[in-house]
Design a protein around this motif. Structure first.
Motif, mmCIF file in Angstrom:
data_model
loop_
_atom_site.group_PDB
_atom_site.id
_atom_site.type_symbol
_atom_site.label_atom_id
_atom_site.label_comp_id
_atom_site.label_asym_id
_atom_site.label_seq_id
_atom_site.Cartn_x
_atom_site.Cartn_y
_atom_site.Cartn_z
ATOM 1 N N GLU A 184 0.829 -1.200 -0.030
ATOM 2 C CA GLU A 184 0.020 0.069 -0.019
ATOM 3 C C GLU A 184 0.919 1.404 0.047
ATOM 4 O O GLU A 184 0.304 2.451 -0.594
ATOM 5 C CB GLU A 184 -0.958 0.067 1.195
ATOM 6 C CG GLU A 184 -1.871 -1.007 1.206
ATOM 7 C CD GLU A 184 -2.903 -0.996 -0.096
ATOM 8 O OE1 GLU A 184 -2.950 -0.068 -0.504
ATOM 9 O OE2 GLU A 184 -3.036 -2.227 -0.598
ATOM 10 N N LEU A 185 2.053 1.259 0.623
ATOM 11 C CA LEU A 185 2.838 2.227 0.563
ATOM 12 C C LEU A 185 3.438 2.774 -0.633
ATOM 13 O O LEU A 185 3.315 3.898 -0.813
ATOM 14 C CB LEU A 185 4.226 2.032 1.543
ATOM 15 C CG LEU A 185 4.997 3.226 1.761
ATOM 16 C CD1 LEU A 185 4.564 4.242 2.807
ATOM 17 C CD2 LEU A 185 6.469 2.758 2.328
ATOM 18 N N GLN A 186 3.610 1.704 -1.515
ATOM 19 C CA GLN A 186 4.076 2.203 -2.818
ATOM 20 C C GLN A 186 3.111 3.057 -3.790
ATOM 21 O O GLN A 186 3.452 3.244 -4.916
ATOM 22 C CB GLN A 186 4.787 1.017 -3.638
ATOM 23 C CG GLN A 186 3.851 -0.168 -3.988
ATOM 24 C CD GLN A 186 4.478 -1.412 -4.410
ATOM 25 O OE1 GLN A 186 5.484 -1.276 -4.277
ATOM 26 N NE2 GLN A 186 3.473 -1.917 -5.242
ATOM 27 N N ALA A 187 1.679 2.503 -3.499
ATOM 28 C CA ALA A 187 0.693 3.373 -4.063
ATOM 29 C C ALA A 187 0.226 4.527 -3.628
ATOM 30 O O ALA A 187 -0.701 5.398 -4.262
ATOM 31 C CB ALA A 187 -0.556 2.379 -4.207
ATOM 32 N N LEU A 188 0.791 5.018 -2.538
ATOM 33 C CA LEU A 188 0.250 6.365 -1.925
ATOM 34 C C LEU A 188 0.682 7.468 -2.771
ATOM 35 O O LEU A 188 1.778 7.607 -3.713
ATOM 36 C CB LEU A 188 1.196 6.823 -0.619
ATOM 37 C CG LEU A 188 0.741 5.679 0.716
ATOM 38 C CD1 LEU A 188 1.548 6.255 1.621
ATOM 39 C CD2 LEU A 188 -0.628 5.696 0.686
ATOM 40 N N ASN A 189 -0.070 8.644 -2.881
ATOM 41 C CA ASN A 189 -0.047 10.021 -3.570
ATOM 42 C C ASN A 189 -0.389 10.800 -2.681
ATOM 43 O O ASN A 189 -0.797 10.601 -1.414
ATOM 44 C CB ASN A 189 -0.819 9.916 -4.970
ATOM 45 C CG ASN A 189 -2.194 9.472 -4.535
ATOM 46 O OD1 ASN A 189 -2.855 9.900 -3.899
ATOM 47 N ND2 ASN A 189 -2.762 8.732 -5.658
ATOM 48 N N THR A 190 -0.343 12.104 -3.189
ATOM 49 C CA THR A 190 -0.572 13.498 -2.226
ATOM 50 C C THR A 190 -1.879 13.420 -1.900
ATOM 51 O O THR A 190 -2.404 13.686 -0.586
ATOM 52 C CB THR A 190 -0.325 14.532 -3.144
ATOM 53 O OG1 THR A 190 0.867 14.772 -3.589
ATOM 54 C CG2 THR A 190 -0.645 15.829 -2.486
ATOM 55 N N ASP A 191 -2.916 12.998 -2.697
ATOM 56 C CA ASP A 191 -4.312 13.131 -2.242
ATOM 57 C C ASP A 191 -4.629 11.859 -1.069
ATOM 58 O O ASP A 191 -5.362 12.340 -0.115
ATOM 59 C CB ASP A 191 -5.221 12.733 -3.550
ATOM 60 C CG ASP A 191 -5.455 13.953 -4.388
ATOM 61 O OD1 ASP A 191 -5.007 15.151 -4.138
ATOM 62 O OD2 ASP A 191 -5.831 13.619 -5.500
ATOM 63 N N THR A 192 -4.028 10.827 -1.341
ATOM 64 C CA THR A 192 -4.313 9.961 -0.189
ATOM 65 C C THR A 192 -3.713 10.237 1.125
ATOM 66 O O THR A 192 -4.136 10.162 2.090
ATOM 67 C CB THR A 192 -3.455 8.419 -0.804
ATOM 68 O OG1 THR A 192 -4.213 8.167 -1.913
ATOM 69 C CG2 THR A 192 -4.041 7.353 0.279
ATOM 70 N N LEU A 193 -2.352 10.741 1.002
ATOM 71 C CA LEU A 193 -1.680 11.325 2.136
ATOM 72 C C LEU A 193 -2.468 12.462 3.074
ATOM 73 O O LEU A 193 -2.699 12.203 4.294
ATOM 74 C CB LEU A 193 -0.194 11.792 1.921
ATOM 75 C CG LEU A 193 0.711 10.721 1.513
ATOM 76 C CD1 LEU A 193 1.965 11.310 0.859
ATOM 77 C CD2 LEU A 193 1.205 9.789 2.814
ATOM 78 N N VAL A 194 -3.070 13.341 2.213
ATOM 79 C CA VAL A 194 -3.754 14.317 2.690
ATOM 80 C C VAL A 194 -5.232 13.983 3.269
ATOM 81 O O VAL A 194 -5.438 14.213 4.446
ATOM 82 C CB VAL A 194 -3.945 15.552 1.932
ATOM 83 C CG1 VAL A 194 -4.844 16.690 2.427
ATOM 84 C CG2 VAL A 194 -2.469 16.104 1.447
ATOM 85 N N ASN A 195 -5.951 13.208 2.568
ATOM 86 C CA ASN A 195 -7.344 13.218 2.568
ATOM 87 C C ASN A 195 -7.618 11.878 3.515
ATOM 88 O O ASN A 195 -8.628 11.693 4.508
ATOM 89 C CB ASN A 195 -8.254 13.078 1.347
ATOM 90 C CG ASN A 195 -8.235 14.320 0.556
ATOM 91 O OD1 ASN A 195 -8.118 15.244 1.349
ATOM 92 N ND2 ASN A 195 -7.893 14.180 -0.503
ATOM 93 N N ASP A 196 -6.760 10.808 3.269
ATOM 94 C CA ASP A 196 -7.071 9.619 4.155
ATOM 95 C C ASP A 196 -6.168 9.220 5.493
ATOM 96 O O ASP A 196 -6.487 8.751 6.124
ATOM 97 C CB ASP A 196 -6.791 8.350 3.123
ATOM 98 C CG ASP A 196 -8.147 8.543 1.960
ATOM 99 O OD1 ASP A 196 -9.060 8.839 2.494
ATOM 100 O OD2 ASP A 196 -7.768 8.101 0.854
#
Length: 496
Positions: free
Chosen positions: A383-395
């Motif tokens: 899951e870490l390798q799939a993270l992006n800016t939106d996921t980091l901020v919103n989720d």
């Protein structure tokens, strides 16, 4: 098209920056040296190397007339050298005495800009060697600064991704313009076209509007072109983004006639662009590790690229009419015009990480506040390798831009490790590098200022300094605490 003419191999560590005068090519390195090469023979000059810095040399620049060479270093010093004799003309320091990352002369040769880890840009009078003023407002390390072609304005950017415009002439120390998100993952380089718009020597100056062409690059893998307007009011407007690199872009440079733009990146590639058309012309793919710097000779005949592979490569540029169609010919005769061969292929290193491994990694980055969020959302390596800016901020609740940068840079590093990448300075997160030597830490310790350093480096530093190398504040005690979490992560990533 371009042909590889020379590969210069005298440096024993990463090449960080290159600069041309009309007769000489200069390069600087993590080996603490500046080397000088004749443009007639590409042999090293008798006065080379220049040895005056105690640590990593980050930047080097010739004055417009080629008589003075400026260099800056982790040792907090800017040295001005006589380019003909190699003698030291002056040693300059910021009031903080912190690390200096960049230095640039004004086009009229009268001023010098310096920027560093103290988040301050300093403006110096070259003749008197005295500081004229400081520009303060950035919240992170200054990574790039340039003058506008008429030497009236300064543009600076930092590792947080913001850009500011300042008045260079009339004593105004507050920014005239501020863009908080020039590049989402930090700005690495800036360049201004010497011929576009109001910089065109044949242009009639319009008193109602003065505008230039600004190029920027950064951690979002992009080169961006901007309209830089300085009159009647300062502002920038994006003209276009130039995709093509597959990793952080480290450097951009315009040719002397403004007809081509070059960029170099962590993907080991140099790309040559048509800045007016906003299109890629061709790629140069002979470096074996990250490209840290690109620069053109004043006559436009040569392009130099420096790399963490410890080499400087000198390319002979041919006519503009050949740019769009001709392939690159390397020293081995290999033609190369495509980016496909160098696009990173994700390996399985991250897939082996558990949720606990990810949380340990966050702690090593100094981001332990997010461990519970990552644990609650079951963020393992896949899951870490799939993270992006939106996921980091919103989720995951990572609101701070700087924290998102650390996480995304760290993920990129792990991916490159999976590709067999060799750890080097700008290709890995700063958190893994000793701030003094810019080398991967093997025995990290936490000093009184809260920063982690290589034990031997900080011990050597405090023998001659009583202040923090990062903040310049006094070190209230000499105790060093082992950073075991960081050491464990570095050992896991790099098999140390």
């Amino acid at each position: 098209m371009a042909t590889l003419l020379h590969t210069l191999k005298s440096h024993s560590s990463d090449v960080n920056c290159c600069s041309f005068s009309a007769t000489t090519l200069a390069s600087c390195s993590g080996d603490k040296s500046i080397r000088l090469w004749s443009l007639d023979t590409f042999q090293e000059l008798s006065i080379s190397p220049l040895l005056g810095h105690a640590y990593y040399v980050h930047w080097v620049r010739f004055s417009p007339f080629g008589t003075i060479l400026a260099s800056c270093s982790t040792d907090g010093k800017v040295i001005l050298w006589d380019a003909r004799t190699g003698e030291t003309l002056a040693v300059l320091q910021h009031p903080s005495r912190g690390i200096i990352r960049v230095c640039e002369f004004s086009p009229n040769s009268e001023m010098l800009l310096t920027g560093g880890a103290d988040s301050v840009v300093c403006l110096w009078n070259v003749q008197t060697k005295k500081m004229m003023r400081t520009f303060e407002g950035h919240d992170n390390v200054i990574t790039a600064c340039v003058f506008t072609p008429e030497s009236s304005f300064v543009v600076s950017a930092c590792a947080s991704g913001d850009l500011r415009i300042w008045d260079a002439l009339y004593g105004q120390v507050k920014p005239l313009y501020f863009d908080p998100e020039c590049h989402d993952l930090g700005v690495s380089g800036l360049a201004i076209s010497p011929t576009f718009g109001s910089a065109d020597p044949n242009a009639e100056i319009n008193n109602d509007r003065r505008a230039y062409l600004l190029a920027s690059c950064g951690g979002d893998n992009l080169v961006k072109l901007w309209d830089l307007i300085v009159f009647p009011a300062c502002k920038t407007k994006v003209r276009c983004s130039l995709p093509g690199h597959t990793a952080k872009v480290m450097s951009v440079s315009f040719s002397s006639d403004g007809s081509v733009l070059a960029s170099g990146a962590v993907d080991k590639i140099v790309i040559v662009w048509d800045p007016l058309e906003g299109k890629m012309l061709y790629t140069l793919e002979d470096h074996s590790r990250y490209v840290t710097t690109v620069t053109f000779s004043p006559d436009g005949r040569y392009l130099a690229s420096g790399s963490n592979d410890r080499t400087v490569k000198v390319w002979r540029l041919h006519t503009a009419g050949e740019f769009a169609t001709a392939p690159l010919l390397t020293e081995t005769g290999t033609a190369s015009t495509s980016l496909e061969a160098t696009a990173p292929q994700l390996q399985n290193l991250l897939l082996e990480w558990s949720v606990n491994d990810v949380c340990d990694w966050l702690k090593a980055l100094g981001l332990e506040d997010y461990q519970s969020s990552f644990r609650d959302n079951q963020i393992d390596g896949q899951e870490l390798q799939a993270l992006n800016t939106d996921t980091l901020v919103n989720d995951l609740g990572v609101k701070a831009l700087g924290h998102r940068q650390k996480i995304l840079r760290g993920i990129q590093t792990i991916r490159e490790k999976g590709n067999g990448a060799i750890p080097t300075d700008d290709g890995i997160p700063d958190e893994y590098l000793c701030p003094i030597t810019r080398e991967l830490m093997k025995d990290p310790v936490i000093a009184a200022d809260g920063y982690s350093y290589e034990r031997s480096s900080i011990e050597a530093w405090v023998r001659g300094n009583k202040s923090s190398p990062m903040t310049n504040s006094p070190l209230v005690h000499a105790n060093l605490t082992p950073n075991r979490s960081l050491k464990m992560i570095i050992q896991r990533l790099y098999n140390l």
